[in-house]
Scaffold this motif. Structure first.
Motif, PDB file in Angstrom:
ATOM      1  N   VAL A   1      -9.692 -53.924  24.099  1.00  0.00           N
ATOM      2  CA  VAL A   1     -10.910 -53.135  24.324  1.00  0.00           C
ATOM      3  C   VAL A   1     -11.741 -53.863  25.369  1.00  0.00           C
ATOM      4  O   VAL A   1     -12.028 -55.057  25.229  1.00  0.00           O
ATOM      5  N   GLY A   2     -12.131 -53.157  26.437  1.00  0.00           N
ATOM      6  CA  GLY A   2     -12.935 -53.741  27.507  1.00  0.00           C
ATOM      7  C   GLY A   2     -14.332 -53.143  27.537  1.00  0.00           C
ATOM      8  O   GLY A   2     -14.479 -51.914  27.623  1.00  0.00           O
ATOM      9  N   PHE A   3     -15.362 -53.997  27.461  1.00  0.00           N
ATOM     10  CA  PHE A   3     -16.752 -53.562  27.502  1.00  0.00           C
ATOM     11  C   PHE A   3     -17.364 -53.943  28.847  1.00  0.00           C
ATOM     12  O   PHE A   3     -17.340 -55.115  29.241  1.00  0.00           O
ATOM     13  N   HIS A   4     -17.962 -52.972  29.520  1.00  0.00           N
ATOM     14  CA  HIS A   4     -18.482 -53.170  30.873  1.00  0.00           C
ATOM     15  C   HIS A   4     -19.892 -53.744  30.873  1.00  0.00           C
ATOM     16  O   HIS A   4     -20.580 -53.813  29.852  1.00  0.00           O
ATOM     17  N   CYS A   5     -20.336 -54.144  32.060  1.00  0.00           N
ATOM     18  CA  CYS A   5     -21.685 -54.678  32.240  1.00  0.00           C
ATOM     19  C   CYS A   5     -22.694 -53.542  32.408  1.00  0.00           C
ATOM     20  O   CYS A   5     -22.323 -52.376  32.593  1.00  0.00           O
ATOM     21  N   SER A   6     -23.969 -53.886  32.366  1.00  0.00           N
ATOM     22  CA  SER A   6     -25.030 -52.910  32.632  1.00  0.00           C
ATOM     23  C   SER A   6     -24.879 -52.364  34.047  1.00  0.00           C
ATOM     24  O   SER A   6     -24.617 -53.104  34.993  1.00  0.00           O
ATOM     25  N   GLY A   7     -25.057 -51.064  34.182  1.00  0.00           N
ATOM     26  CA  GLY A   7     -24.993 -50.433  35.491  1.00  0.00           C
ATOM     27  C   GLY A   7     -23.605 -50.030  35.922  1.00  0.00           C
ATOM     28  O   GLY A   7     -23.449 -49.369  36.950  1.00  0.00           O
ATOM     29  N   ALA A   8     -22.583 -50.412  35.165  1.00  0.00           N
ATOM     30  CA  ALA A   8     -21.205 -50.038  35.482  1.00  0.00           C
ATOM     31  C   ALA A   8     -20.722 -49.014  34.452  1.00  0.00           C
ATOM     32  O   ALA A   8     -21.507 -48.448  33.688  1.00  0.00           O
ATOM     33  N   THR A   9     -19.425 -48.790  34.418  1.00  0.00           N
ATOM     34  CA  THR A   9     -18.787 -47.922  33.431  1.00  0.00           C
ATOM     35  C   THR A   9     -17.520 -48.621  32.946  1.00  0.00           C
ATOM     36  O   THR A   9     -17.165 -49.704  33.417  1.00  0.00           O
ATOM     37  N   GLY A  10     -16.821 -47.988  32.037  1.00  0.00           N
ATOM     38  CA  GLY A  10     -15.564 -48.533  31.563  1.00  0.00           C
ATOM     39  C   GLY A  10     -14.536 -48.724  32.662  1.00  0.00           C
ATOM     40  O   GLY A  10     -13.558 -49.453  32.476  1.00  0.00           O
TER      41      GLY A  10
END
Length: 261
Positions: free
Chosen positions: A8-17
């Motif tokens: 499972v990959g969690f993205h940073c603020s301002g990005a998406t998956g």
């Protein structure tokens, strides 16, 4: 990249998956790779409630993670790292391993006493300025200030017009994100110290994220810690090959250890 457990990959603020989609191309075998979007992304929609917390961010993700059928390798960047730690803290049965690039879980800086409180105050002051701009409708100014805090002067102007527009559309979510990162309730002993953990940071980063790495490294029994020359906070974008190689090595190490457990 072989893995018997889901990733499972969690993205940073301002990005998406999309930030972690490369993991799908790297994956070999039947275990799935899941890269969800957080609130504030077009697919998930804006946050419409009141005071925001990681519990709110995690709530729609937990059934999707459970549906993967096995404990997962959690891979996360920045704000996503805060969400990952929340899930580890409150749903440890879902997590097989943890690989974080510069998690911005500012709340752990309180371990450092006065130094940590001063570092949190700097983030709170930034967030107050962003809130003022957002409430006044100065979304472009807020988006530029946020981008340049992490990536330096001129970073916002260097983005494509499409990315600038996406950041302006997303920027109202930054204030609740920062609130969650600062206010997450926790105790230092609730993170499963025996977990397979890799922590990655860029040598050209902010002092807050560097010290967060130090705090987290002390909380786990045998973390792998890697610093990347020339990288900053946005290393998963600017130093993709190195970051994804370290993620793959982490998953291989974790799978080997879990198989022998």
């Amino acid at each position: 990249m072989q893995h018997s457990r889901p990733i499972v990959g969690f993205h940073c603020s301002g990005a998406t998956g999309q930030e972690w989609h490369r993991l799908k191309a790297m994956s070999a075998g039947p275990a799935p790779v899941f890269t969800p979007d957080f609130f504030g992304c077009p697919s998930r929609g804006p946050w419409k409630g009141g005071r925001f917390s990681f519990a709110d961010e995690a709530a729609p993700l937990l059934p999707e993670i459970r549906a993967l059928g096995a404990p997962v390798h959690l891979v996360a960047h920045s704000y996503g790292g805060g969400v990952a730690l929340h899930i580890l803290r409150h749903h440890p049965d879902l997590v097989a391993s943890l690989c974080l690039y510069e998690p911005t879980c500012f709340h752990v800086l309180r371990d450092l006493g006065a130094e940590g409180e001063a570092l949190i105050e700097e983030i709170a002051a930034l967030n107050g300025g962003l809130l003022a701009d957002i409430e006044a409708g100065r979304l472009r100014k807020a988006a530029a200030a946020f981008t340049e805090f992490w990536s330096g002067p001129g970073a916002f102007d260097a983005l494509s017009p499409e990315r600038q527009a996406a950041m302006e559309a997303w920027i109202p979510k930054v204030v609740p994100d920062f609130d969650a990162l600062i206010d997450e309730p926790e105790t230092p002993g609730d993170l499963r110290p025996d977990l397979p953990v890799t922590l990655i940071w860029g040598h050209d980063t902010r002092v807050q994220t560097r010290r967060i790495i130090d705090v987290l490294a002390a909380r786990f029994d045998a973390p792998q810690v890697h610093g990347l020359d020339g990288a900053g906070h946005m290393g998963p974008f600017t130093h993709r090959d190195q970051v994804f190689a370290l993620v793959a090595a982490h998953i291989a190490r974790a799978e080997t250890g879990l198989a022998g457990a």
